[in-house]
Design a protein around this motif. Structure first.
Motif, PDB file in Angstrom:
ATOM      1  N   LYS A   1      -5.947 -20.903 -46.526  1.00 21.20           N
ATOM      2  CA  LYS A   1      -6.022 -21.805 -45.454  1.00 21.20           C
ATOM      3  C   LYS A   1      -4.745 -21.961 -44.623  1.00 21.20           C
ATOM      4  N   HIS A   2      -3.608 -21.681 -45.366  1.00 22.26           N
ATOM      5  CA  HIS A   2      -2.259 -21.575 -44.592  1.00 22.26           C
ATOM      6  C   HIS A   2      -2.315 -20.600 -43.598  1.00 22.26           C
ATOM      7  N   SER A   3      -2.602 -19.346 -44.159  1.00 19.72           N
ATOM      8  CA  SER A   3      -2.709 -18.207 -43.352  1.00 19.72           C
ATOM      9  C   SER A   3      -3.740 -18.233 -42.196  1.00 19.72           C
TER      10      SER A   3
ATOM     11  N   ILE B   1       6.037 -13.276 -27.259  1.00 22.21           N
ATOM     12  CA  ILE B   1       5.010 -12.497 -27.528  1.00 22.21           C
ATOM     13  C   ILE B   1       5.064 -11.453 -28.907  1.00 22.21           C
ATOM     14  N   GLU B   2       6.478 -11.056 -28.865  1.00 26.61           N
ATOM     15  CA  GLU B   2       6.878 -10.172 -29.964  1.00 26.61           C
ATOM     16  C   GLU B   2       6.661 -10.790 -31.290  1.00 26.61           C
ATOM     17  N   GLY B   3       7.213 -12.005 -31.150  1.00 28.88           N
ATOM     18  CA  GLY B   3       7.596 -13.151 -32.510  1.00 28.88           C
ATOM     19  C   GLY B   3       5.974 -13.473 -33.003  1.00 28.88           C
ATOM     20  N   GLU B   4       5.086 -13.628 -31.986  1.00 34.72           N
ATOM     21  CA  GLU B   4       3.838 -14.040 -32.276  1.00 34.72           C
ATOM     22  C   GLU B   4       3.053 -12.897 -32.831  1.00 34.72           C
ATOM     23  N   MET B   5       3.289 -11.561 -32.477  1.00 38.59           N
ATOM     24  CA  MET B   5       2.601 -10.713 -33.008  1.00 38.59           C
ATOM     25  C   MET B   5       3.177 -10.542 -34.533  1.00 38.59           C
ATOM     26  N   MET B   6       4.345 -10.390 -34.886  1.00 41.80           N
ATOM     27  CA  MET B   6       4.774 -10.508 -36.179  1.00 41.80           C
ATOM     28  C   MET B   6       4.068 -11.663 -37.005  1.00 41.80           C
ATOM     29  N   THR B   7       3.975 -12.741 -36.337  1.00 43.34           N
ATOM     30  CA  THR B   7       3.456 -14.086 -37.214  1.00 43.34           C
ATOM     31  C   THR B   7       2.248 -13.690 -37.469  1.00 43.34           C
TER      32      THR B   7
ATOM     33  N   SER C   1      -2.192 -11.960 -41.418  1.00 42.87           N
ATOM     34  CA  SER C   1      -3.094 -11.250 -41.907  1.00 42.87           C
ATOM     35  C   SER C   1      -2.796 -10.639 -43.222  1.00 42.87           C
ATOM     36  N   ARG C   2      -1.683 -10.467 -43.498  1.00 42.66           N
ATOM     37  CA  ARG C   2      -1.565 -10.043 -44.812  1.00 42.66           C
ATOM     38  C   ARG C   2      -1.358 -10.992 -45.798  1.00 42.66           C
ATOM     39  N   GLY C   3      -0.944 -12.449 -45.517  1.00 41.24           N
ATOM     40  CA  GLY C   3      -1.227 -13.403 -46.544  1.00 41.24           C
ATOM     41  C   GLY C   3      -2.807 -13.593 -46.710  1.00 41.24           C
TER      42      GLY C   3
ATOM     43  N   ALA D   1      -4.349 -13.142 -50.300  1.00 39.96           N
ATOM     44  CA  ALA D   1      -5.337 -14.506 -51.082  1.00 39.96           C
ATOM     45  C   ALA D   1      -6.760 -13.734 -51.429  1.00 39.96           C
ATOM     46  N   LEU D   2      -7.178 -13.053 -50.609  1.00 33.08           N
ATOM     47  CA  LEU D   2      -8.575 -12.528 -51.001  1.00 33.08           C
ATOM     48  C   LEU D   2      -8.432 -11.668 -52.173  1.00 33.08           C
ATOM     49  N   SER D   3      -7.312 -10.839 -52.391  1.00 33.20           N
ATOM     50  CA  SER D   3      -7.034  -9.838 -53.384  1.00 33.20           C
ATOM     51  C   SER D   3      -6.938 -10.858 -54.863  1.00 33.20           C
ATOM     52  N   ILE D   4      -6.192 -11.781 -54.590  1.00 35.81           N
ATOM     53  CA  ILE D   4      -5.908 -12.788 -55.800  1.00 35.81           C
ATOM     54  C   ILE D   4      -7.144 -13.233 -56.338  1.00 35.81           C
ATOM     55  N   TYR D   5      -7.751 -13.414 -55.232  1.00 34.73           N
ATOM     56  CA  TYR D   5      -9.377 -14.229 -55.577  1.00 34.73           C
ATOM     57  C   TYR D   5     -10.178 -13.127 -56.408  1.00 34.73           C
ATOM     58  N   ARG D   6     -10.322 -11.942 -55.754  1.00 27.98           N
ATOM     59  CA  ARG D   6     -11.104 -11.014 -56.448  1.00 27.98           C
ATOM     60  C   ARG D   6     -10.515 -10.497 -57.718  1.00 27.98           C
ATOM     61  N   SER D   7      -9.310 -10.328 -57.848  1.00 27.80           N
ATOM     62  CA  SER D   7      -8.936  -9.962 -59.320  1.00 27.80           C
ATOM     63  C   SER D   7      -9.068 -10.848 -60.246  1.00 27.80           C
ATOM     64  N   SER D   8      -8.916 -12.187 -60.057  1.00 27.66           N
ATOM     65  CA  SER D   8      -9.000 -13.465 -60.830  1.00 27.66           C
ATOM     66  C   SER D   8     -10.427 -13.585 -61.278  1.00 27.66           C
TER      67      SER D   8
END
Length: 125
Positions: A16-18, A91-97, A102-104, A108-115
């Motif tokens: 949700k946060h991501s 724009i550069e800062g928003e690209m980093m955000t 996306s990584r977050g 989250a999906l990896s943690i969910y699948r693993s659990s």
């Protein structure tokens, strides 16, 4: 029994946060040329979790069991430098955000699948 597993609640809160972080980044990019627009942001997930620690309470000695609220933080105005037209979007800062969001979400999906796999193995399915 399985509804109250903290690992699933934490993974959902991270997703949700991501999602909110990605939406704010998209909104900021869409308003990059709007005069007077102030970019919105939320703190990173770690800071959000640390901020919710004051809701925990000890129920017995050497045990800390707290209910973490399942809400996402409110967006705040970014206090970075402002262009001459009053716009604070980078724009550069928003690209980093957006990449961090996306990584977050992927985390989250990896943690969910693993659990879920751990639960399936423990149940013998």
């Amino acid at each position: 029994m399985f509804q109250n597993l903290n690992v699933f609640q934490t993974a959902m809160a991270l997703a949700k946060h991501s999602g909110l972080r990605q939406a704010l980044s998209a909104q900021n990019i869409a308003n990059a040329d709007t005069p007077g627009y102030r970019a919105l942001e939320i703190p990173d997930f770690e800071a959000t979790l640390r901020g919710s620690a004051h809701h925990q309470r000890a129920t017995r000695n050497r045990h800390l069991h707290g209910a973490r609220p399942d809400h996402v933080p409110e967006p705040t105005l970014r206090r970075d430098s402002v262009d001459p037209n009053g716009n604070s979007v980078s724009i550069e800062g928003e690209m980093m955000t957006a990449v961090e969001a996306s990584r977050g979400h992927g985390r989250a999906l990896s943690i969910y699948r693993s659990s879920l796999n751990i639960l399936r193995v423990s149940l013998g399915r």
